[in-house]
Design a protein around this motif. Structure first.
Motif, PDB file in Angstrom:
ATOM      1  N   ILE A   1       0.844  -1.191   0.000  1.00 35.92           N
ATOM      2  CA  ILE A   1       0.000   0.000   0.000  1.00 35.92           C
ATOM      3  C   ILE A   1       0.877   1.238   0.000  1.00 35.92           C
ATOM      4  O   ILE A   1       1.847   1.311   0.760  1.00 35.92           O
ATOM      5  CB  ILE A   1      -0.863   0.039   1.282  1.00 35.92           C
ATOM      6  CG1 ILE A   1      -1.724  -1.205   1.398  1.00 35.92           C
ATOM      7  CG2 ILE A   1      -1.674   1.302   1.355  1.00 35.92           C
ATOM      8  CD1 ILE A   1      -2.975  -1.158   0.625  1.00 35.92           C
ATOM      9  N   THR A   2       0.542   2.198  -0.834  1.00 40.32           N
ATOM     10  CA  THR A   2       1.306   3.440  -0.826  1.00 40.32           C
ATOM     11  C   THR A   2       0.457   4.562  -1.399  1.00 40.32           C
ATOM     12  O   THR A   2      -0.536   4.318  -2.079  1.00 40.32           O
ATOM     13  CB  THR A   2       2.621   3.297  -1.627  1.00 40.32           C
ATOM     14  OG1 THR A   2       3.318   4.530  -1.606  1.00 40.32           O
ATOM     15  CG2 THR A   2       2.348   2.895  -3.061  1.00 40.32           C
ATOM     16  N   HIS A   3       0.820   5.797  -1.100  1.00 36.10           N
ATOM     17  CA  HIS A   3       0.157   6.901  -1.798  1.00 36.10           C
ATOM     18  C   HIS A   3       1.116   7.503  -2.821  1.00 36.10           C
ATOM     19  O   HIS A   3       0.808   8.475  -3.474  1.00 36.10           O
ATOM     20  CB  HIS A   3      -0.340   7.959  -0.807  1.00 36.10           C
ATOM     21  CG  HIS A   3       0.747   8.565   0.022  1.00 36.10           C
ATOM     22  ND1 HIS A   3       0.918   8.262   1.354  1.00 36.10           N
ATOM     23  CD2 HIS A   3       1.739   9.401  -0.296  1.00 36.10           C
ATOM     24  CE1 HIS A   3       1.968   8.912   1.811  1.00 36.10           C
ATOM     25  NE2 HIS A   3       2.494   9.602   0.838  1.00 36.10           N
ATOM     26  N   ASP A   4       2.316   6.875  -2.913  1.00 34.66           N
ATOM     27  CA  ASP A   4       3.364   7.396  -3.783  1.00 34.66           C
ATOM     28  C   ASP A   4       3.372   6.580  -5.076  1.00 34.66           C
ATOM     29  O   ASP A   4       3.797   5.432  -5.097  1.00 34.66           O
ATOM     30  CB  ASP A   4       4.695   7.281  -3.026  1.00 34.66           C
ATOM     31  CG  ASP A   4       5.871   7.771  -3.863  1.00 34.66           C
ATOM     32  OD1 ASP A   4       5.704   7.947  -5.079  1.00 34.66           O
ATOM     33  OD2 ASP A   4       6.947   7.956  -3.278  1.00 34.66           O
ATOM     34  N   LEU A   5       2.893   7.189  -6.146  1.00 32.07           N
ATOM     35  CA  LEU A   5       2.747   6.475  -7.412  1.00 32.07           C
ATOM     36  C   LEU A   5       4.093   5.982  -7.943  1.00 32.07           C
ATOM     37  O   LEU A   5       4.209   4.865  -8.454  1.00 32.07           O
ATOM     38  CB  LEU A   5       2.057   7.393  -8.428  1.00 32.07           C
ATOM     39  CG  LEU A   5       1.726   6.770  -9.786  1.00 32.07           C
ATOM     40  CD1 LEU A   5       0.972   5.463  -9.627  1.00 32.07           C
ATOM     41  CD2 LEU A   5       0.903   7.749 -10.618  1.00 32.07           C
ATOM     42  N   GLU A   6       5.129   6.810  -7.827  1.00 34.73           N
ATOM     43  CA  GLU A   6       6.453   6.404  -8.315  1.00 34.73           C
ATOM     44  C   GLU A   6       6.934   5.148  -7.594  1.00 34.73           C
ATOM     45  O   GLU A   6       7.481   4.233  -8.200  1.00 34.73           O
ATOM     46  CB  GLU A   6       7.475   7.528  -8.088  1.00 34.73           C
ATOM     47  CG  GLU A   6       7.342   8.669  -9.066  1.00 34.73           C
ATOM     48  CD  GLU A   6       8.601   9.521  -9.094  1.00 34.73           C
ATOM     49  OE1 GLU A   6       9.368   9.452  -8.108  1.00 34.73           O
ATOM     50  OE2 GLU A   6       8.811  10.228 -10.087  1.00 34.73           O
TER      51      GLU A   6
END
Lengths: 254, 264
Positions: B191-196
């Motif tokens: 899970i992340t909010h960082d697309l890169e």
């Protein structure tokens, strides 16, 4: 430099006391006489009489501390982990904690006699609640993420209690060691003073009965010294037990 | 081992947090989930871990419906999940100890994994004596020592500075690729909010809708070659093209979440 100031302050205070009683500005009948007080202490230690009384007071303190701490931890874990029981018992616990427990000393003297048991009982009631409330708080404040992580690592409910709740709660107990050891000591001395046949509190009680204020002060000074030694021992234990906790100076390193 | 969400819905009282989410992670696949802040990403992971039960629908682990805690999954939490009263080694040894291993065996396993995450000489340190990156490595070792076929990761590197973060991402990829456990390569749900971060780590990226009632609205296969270097791969045209495609979808959801937040 601070040491010089401290020594100076002690010398000045003792000097004022001495001068006051020498010149009878302070009545020696009520304030004692510093030299006579130290003579009493010297004689206690020279004859070795004091050791028997100190040993009894310290035994009472340690027994009260141990029994109060163990019961406090067990009760705190139990109620902390069963909110229903805690909700039922809450008003009773609050009442028992609010009660000025020193007043139980006469009752304990009737129940347990004038020996060590009644002193331990009073110290126990003082120590128990300090430890109990700290453990309760410790159980409540275990971070949920640590708890969930332990569960995901496969901890059974039993292992959660032993490996997560207990250590978390004990850190609170350790951080209140100074207070609980101090309370055990207060309980022992006060109970001795209210009825006993041995202990430093008993020496003070005897001297007071004969209006021997020098011996009363001598007893107070010996008790104070003893409390300082106990406190120092607690500090030593603390640095060993709380090695995993960040200290103010260590926190800056990371 | 596969992990499947079958029309999973979760309600807290009247609020629908997850609204009929269906997706799956194939055995040995690295899947990232991206979504706007506060859309319920972590909730999805808690459902996969069995820490929360769905209101309807089900989570399947290796094809079997999940009841109770997911014993096949290791969970790398976002926060500080190490036991502060245990040293790094004792933290890593905790899982094997819980499972009944002897102290010596648990300590040996812990030492092996500490070495694999680059902390061989730091086993005696307490969490507060370690840096954020070292604590994350310890958490990783603590999870991997149990050899779970499924790895759940909740924004594990979000609290780290950029340099440490890229180092940790590369190490995670290297460990994951090298680590052939009892049941082959681990399936990862990240899970992340960082697309890169999502693109550079994953085989597949799933985009979640803004909350409430979040659910997957798009998914993208990332066919960039492995092994990857997360810092270098970001500079390739293929990566940029992929990022633009996914961002086109994600941007609308981020804006929705932002407006909902601003209106509230």
């Amino acid at each position: 430099m601070i040491g010089v100031w401290r020594t100076g302050l002690a010398v000045v205070l003792l000097g004022l006391w001495y001068a006051g009683t020498e010149t009878a500005v302070l009545s020696p009948l009520f304030f004692g006489h510093p030299l006579k007080i130290f003579a009493v202490i010297g004689e206690w230690f020279a004859s070795g009489d004091i050791w028997r009384h100190l040993a009894i007071t310290i035994t009472e303190t340690l027994l009260a501390f141990a029994s109060g701490t163990i019961s406090g931890v067990v009760a705190g874990l139990w109620l902390g982990l069963s909110p229903r029981t805690q909700a039922v018992l809450d008003p009773f616990i609050k009442a028992a904690n609010a009660m000025p427990r020193v007043i139980l000393a006469p009752i304990f003297a009737m129940w347990f006699g004038l020996g060590i048991a009644s002193k331990v009982a009073l110290g126990f009631t003082l120590v128990f609640f300090i430890v109990f409330f700290n453990v309760l708080q410790g159980v409540r404040e275990v971070p949920p993420v640590v708890l969930n992580a332990a569960r995901m690592l496969g901890a059974s409910p039993r292992q959660l209690v032993r490996q997560v709740y207990l250590p978390a709660a004990l850190s609170w107990v350790f951080s209140s060691l100074h207070v609980s050891v101090g309370m055990a000591f207060v309980g022992a001395v006060v109970a001795e003073y209210l009825g006993s046949y041995a202990g430093v509190g008993y020496l003070i009680l005897q001297a007071e009965g004969m209006f021997d204020v020098d011996t009363v002060f001598a007893g107070i000074i010996v008790l104070t010294g003893c409390a300082l030694v106990l406190d120092g021992a607690v500090s030593l234990a603390e640095t060993r037990l709380l090695v995993w906790q960040p200290r103010a100076d260590a926190a800056r390193e990371s | 081992m596969s992990l499947t969400f079958d029309t999973v819905t979760l309600r807290f009282g009247a609020a629908e947090v997850v609204g009929g989410a269906s997706f799956s992670v194939a055995p040995g696949e690295f899947v990232s989930i991206v979504g706007p802040t506060g859309c319920g990403k972590s909730t999805l992971l808690n459902l996969a871990a069995g820490l929360i039960a769905p209101s309807s629908g089900q989570v399947l682990v290796g094809g079997q419906p999940l009841t109770g805690l997911n014993r096949r999954a290791g969970y790398l939490f976002q926060g500080e999940s190490l036991m502060p009263w245990r040293t790094a080694r004792d933290n890593v040894a905790a899982g094997p100890e819980f499972a009944g291993a002897s102290r010596a065996a648990a300590a040996a396993a812990a030492q092996t994994w500490l070495a694999r995450v680059g902390l061989a000489g730091h086993g005696e340190k307490y969490p507060h004596q370690m840096s954020g990156g070292m604590r994350k490595r310890t958490q990783l070792a603590q999870t991997l020592v149990l050899d779970p076929p499924i790895l759940l990761m909740d924004e594990p590197f979000s609290a780290l500075d950029v340099q440490t973060r890229q180092l940790m991402e590369n190490e995670l990829l290297a460990i994951w690729q090298a680590d052939m456990g009892r049941s082959g390569r681990k399936s990862v749900l990240f899970i992340t909010h960082d697309l890169e971060e999502a693109i550079s780590l994953s085989d597949r990226v799933i985009v979640l809708s803004a909350g409430p009632a979040t659910r997957p609205i798009a998914e993208f296969a990332i066919d960039l070659p492995r092994p990857r270097d997360v810092a270098e791969i970001r500079l390739t045209p293929a990566f940029r093209a992929m990022e633009e495609r996914i961002w086109a979808v994600l941007r609308d959801e981020v804006l929705k979440a932002y407006r909902a937040g601003a209106a509230a």
